[in-house]
Design a protein around this motif. Structure first.
Motif, PDB file in Angstrom:
ATOM      1  N   GLU A  23       0.821  -1.215   0.000  1.00 26.26           N
ATOM      2  CA  GLU A  23       0.000   0.000   0.000  1.00 26.26           C
ATOM      3  C   GLU A  23       0.852   1.261   0.000  1.00 26.26           C
ATOM      4  N   THR A  24       1.932   1.248   0.761  1.00 26.36           N
ATOM      5  CA  THR A  24       2.728   2.466   0.945  1.00 26.36           C
ATOM      6  C   THR A  24       4.103   2.416   0.302  1.00 26.36           C
ATOM      7  N   GLY A  25       4.578   1.223  -0.046  1.00 24.16           N
ATOM      8  CA  GLY A  25       5.941   1.080  -0.557  1.00 24.16           C
ATOM      9  C   GLY A  25       6.982   1.087   0.542  1.00 24.16           C
ATOM     10  N   ALA A  26       6.558   1.108   1.804  1.00 22.30           N
ATOM     11  CA  ALA A  26       7.500   1.163   2.917  1.00 22.30           C
ATOM     12  C   ALA A  26       8.253  -0.155   3.051  1.00 22.30           C
ATOM     13  N   LEU A  27       9.515  -0.059   3.394  1.00 25.72           N
ATOM     14  CA  LEU A  27      10.343  -1.230   3.599  1.00 25.72           C
ATOM     15  C   LEU A  27      10.012  -1.861   4.952  1.00 25.72           C
ATOM     16  N   VAL A  28       9.717  -3.161   4.937  1.00 24.40           N
ATOM     17  CA  VAL A  28       9.431  -3.904   6.163  1.00 24.40           C
ATOM     18  C   VAL A  28      10.705  -4.512   6.729  1.00 24.40           C
ATOM     19  N   GLY A  29      11.530  -5.067   5.855  1.00 18.49           N
ATOM     20  CA  GLY A  29      12.772  -5.682   6.305  1.00 18.49           C
ATOM     21  C   GLY A  29      13.599  -6.156   5.134  1.00 18.49           C
ATOM     22  N   GLN A  30      14.855  -6.443   5.411  1.00 14.23           N
ATOM     23  CA  GLN A  30      15.758  -6.926   4.377  1.00 14.23           C
ATOM     24  C   GLN A  30      16.764  -7.876   4.992  1.00 14.23           C
ATOM     25  N   SER A  31      17.361  -8.712   4.148  1.00 10.87           N
ATOM     26  CA  SER A  31      18.378  -9.632   4.612  1.00 10.87           C
ATOM     27  C   SER A  31      19.290  -9.966   3.442  1.00 10.87           C
ATOM     28  N   SER A  38      26.270 -18.988  -2.477  1.00 14.16           N
ATOM     29  CA  SER A  38      25.355 -19.270  -1.366  1.00 14.16           C
ATOM     30  C   SER A  38      23.892 -19.262  -1.798  1.00 14.16           C
ATOM     31  N   HIS A  39      23.604 -18.804  -3.010  1.00 14.49           N
ATOM     32  CA  HIS A  39      22.218 -18.551  -3.398  1.00 14.49           C
ATOM     33  C   HIS A  39      21.341 -19.802  -3.303  1.00 14.49           C
ATOM     34  N   SER A  40      21.775 -20.898  -3.908  1.00 10.41           N
ATOM     35  CA  SER A  40      20.919 -22.078  -3.992  1.00 10.41           C
ATOM     36  C   SER A  40      20.627 -22.678  -2.624  1.00 10.41           C
ATOM     37  N   SER A  41      21.580 -22.632  -1.709  1.00  7.07           N
ATOM     38  CA  SER A  41      21.395 -23.273  -0.412  1.00  7.07           C
ATOM     39  C   SER A  41      20.813 -22.353   0.655  1.00  7.07           C
ATOM     40  N   HIS A  42      20.860 -21.038   0.445  1.00  9.83           N
ATOM     41  CA  HIS A  42      20.459 -20.117   1.504  1.00  9.83           C
ATOM     42  C   HIS A  42      19.243 -19.248   1.161  1.00  9.83           C
ATOM     43  N   LEU A  43      18.862 -19.170  -0.101  1.00 11.94           N
ATOM     44  CA  LEU A  43      17.797 -18.241  -0.480  1.00 11.94           C
ATOM     45  C   LEU A  43      16.490 -18.558   0.244  1.00 11.94           C
ATOM     46  N   SER A  44      16.066 -19.808   0.230  1.00  9.04           N
ATOM     47  CA  SER A  44      14.795 -20.154   0.879  1.00  9.04           C
ATOM     48  C   SER A  44      14.877 -19.950   2.393  1.00  9.04           C
ATOM     49  N   VAL A  45      16.049 -20.181   2.970  1.00  9.27           N
ATOM     50  CA  VAL A  45      16.234 -19.961   4.404  1.00  9.27           C
ATOM     51  C   VAL A  45      16.087 -18.477   4.735  1.00  9.27           C
ATOM     52  N   LEU A  46      16.707 -17.624   3.915  1.00  7.22           N
ATOM     53  CA  LEU A  46      16.597 -16.180   4.141  1.00  7.22           C
ATOM     54  C   LEU A  46      15.141 -15.723   4.061  1.00  7.22           C
ATOM     55  N   ILE A  47      14.423 -16.241   3.077  1.00  8.75           N
ATOM     56  CA  ILE A  47      13.018 -15.855   2.907  1.00  8.75           C
ATOM     57  C   ILE A  47      12.198 -16.246   4.132  1.00  8.75           C
ATOM     58  N   ASN A  48      12.338 -17.484   4.566  1.00  8.01           N
ATOM     59  CA  ASN A  48      11.563 -17.956   5.723  1.00  8.01           C
ATOM     60  C   ASN A  48      11.928 -17.190   6.989  1.00  8.01           C
ATOM     61  N   GLN A  49      13.212 -16.908   7.169  1.00  6.76           N
ATOM     62  CA  GLN A  49      13.628 -16.182   8.371  1.00  6.76           C
ATOM     63  C   GLN A  49      13.122 -14.751   8.379  1.00  6.76           C
ATOM     64  N   LEU A  50      13.170 -14.084   7.216  1.00  2.00           N
ATOM     65  CA  LEU A  50      12.693 -12.698   7.159  1.00  2.00           C
ATOM     66  C   LEU A  50      11.195 -12.618   7.410  1.00  2.00           C
ATOM     67  N   LEU A  51      10.443 -13.541   6.845  1.00  2.00           N
ATOM     68  CA  LEU A  51       9.002 -13.563   7.096  1.00  2.00           C
ATOM     69  C   LEU A  51       8.715 -13.819   8.570  1.00  2.00           C
ATOM     70  N   GLU A  52       9.415 -14.779   9.145  1.00  2.00           N
ATOM     71  CA  GLU A  52       9.202 -15.094  10.562  1.00  2.00           C
ATOM     72  C   GLU A  52       9.581 -13.926  11.455  1.00  2.00           C
ATOM     73  N   ASN A  53      10.712 -13.289  11.176  1.00  2.00           N
ATOM     74  CA  ASN A  53      11.171 -12.170  12.009  1.00  2.00           C
ATOM     75  C   ASN A  53      10.257 -10.957  11.906  1.00  2.00           C
ATOM     76  N   SER A  54       9.567 -10.810  10.783  1.00  6.16           N
ATOM     77  CA  SER A  54       8.650  -9.674  10.606  1.00  6.16           C
ATOM     78  C   SER A  54       7.207 -10.049  10.954  1.00  6.16           C
ATOM     79  N   LEU A  55       7.034 -11.251  11.518  1.00  3.45           N
ATOM     80  CA  LEU A  55       5.715 -11.738  11.971  1.00  3.45           C
ATOM     81  C   LEU A  55       4.738 -11.894  10.817  1.00  3.45           C
ATOM     82  N   HIS A  56       5.253 -12.417   9.701  1.00  2.00           N
ATOM     83  CA  HIS A  56       4.420 -12.668   8.536  1.00  2.00           C
ATOM     84  C   HIS A  56       4.636 -14.092   8.046  1.00  2.00           C
ATOM     85  N   THR A  57       3.786 -14.510   7.109  1.00  2.00           N
ATOM     86  CA  THR A  57       3.903 -15.823   6.484  1.00  2.00           C
ATOM     87  C   THR A  57       3.822 -15.666   4.978  1.00  2.00           C
ATOM     88  N   LEU A  58       4.040 -16.753   4.265  1.00  2.00           N
ATOM     89  CA  LEU A  58       3.936 -16.719   2.802  1.00  2.00           C
ATOM     90  C   LEU A  58       2.545 -16.280   2.349  1.00  2.00           C
TER      91      LEU A  58
END
Length: 238
Positions: A23-31, A38-58
């Motif tokens: 709605e606003t374009g505001a940044l919620v978080g980054q990692s 590292s991309h193939s082994s860590h990308l999905s981990v980064l996504i799940n951790q950022l969602l969890e840390n920001s109290l969101h889900t897929l």
């Protein structure tokens, strides 16, 4: 209601992701991770951790954006595959943003009097070649992404009329050739970022500028050549 945009930037050795509010374009978080390959082994981990840390889900994702290239062939394919998989599974739109345009936006957004410059991101393509483009501070494309062989006359016509800012992994090679030019400025430490991809992707989403989840391929700019190992090409005995 799905309200978040997830952005993936895998065109460089840096594996970067970001979340923005739609709605606003505001940044919620980054990692990000700065580990080689590292991309193939860590990308999905980064996504799940950022969602969890920001109290969101897929389920909170309204769209996924991916850096479109140019850049690392392997990195771009990993990012595209992850983005397409998420969009297909969640039935949400896919957005693709030029790597070079997102870098230009990143610099222009923090430049004083940006209208005085053209912005030239350069990605190293080995030897004296770079992938480069030119943008106005508004994001308007002056020179489309192209491979450039660098010499002292590269972009001479543009430099004759306007000040240019150069940045990215390939800019240092050009600086050695035109460092004394009064209209050539160079910035260090500017790298592809999912935050900049996301900022542009929010605007693209509002325009409904989506890509086909089934048929999208990254913009490699140049064909990727592969060779067959000599041993594999030898005739079998017997």
């Amino acid at each position: 209601m799905s309200t978040l945009l997830l952005s993936l930037e895998t065109s460089s050795p840096i594996c970067s992701i970001a979340l923005h509010r739609m709605e606003t374009g505001a940044l919620v978080g980054q990692s990000e991770l700065r580990l080689e390959k590292s991309h193939s082994s860590h990308l999905s981990v980064l996504i799940n951790q950022l969602l969890e840390n920001s109290l969101h889900t897929l389920a909170d994702l309204a769209a996924v954006a991916v850096s479109d290239g140019p850049g690392s062939y392997t990195g771009l394919r990993i990012g595209a595959a992850a983005a397409k998989g998420l969009c297909y599974a969640l039935d949400i739109p896919l957005v693709a943003i030029s790597t070079l345009q997102s870098m230009a936006h990143q610099v222009a957004s923090v430049t004083a009097r940006p209208e005085q410059f053209l912005f030239c991101p350069m990605l190293d393509a080995r030897r004296m070649e770079v992938y480069a483009a030119l943008y106005q501070c508004t994001g308007a494309e002056v020179l489309a992404p192209t491979p450039l062989i660098l010499d002292a006359d590269t972009l001479a016509e543009q430099l004759a009329h306007q000040s240019l800012l150069f940045f990215g992994s390939g800019a240092a090679k050009f600086q050695a050739l035109v460092a004394e030019h009064p209209r050539a400025g160079f910035l260090t430490g500017i790298e592809p970022s999912a935050v900049a991809v996301g900022a542009l992707a929010v605007e693209a989403y509002r325009r409904q500028d989506f890509r086909s989840v089934a048929y999208y391929e990254p913009f490699y700019l140049k064909e990727v050549y592969t060779t067959t190992p000599k041993a594999a090409s030898l005739p079998k005995k017997g």
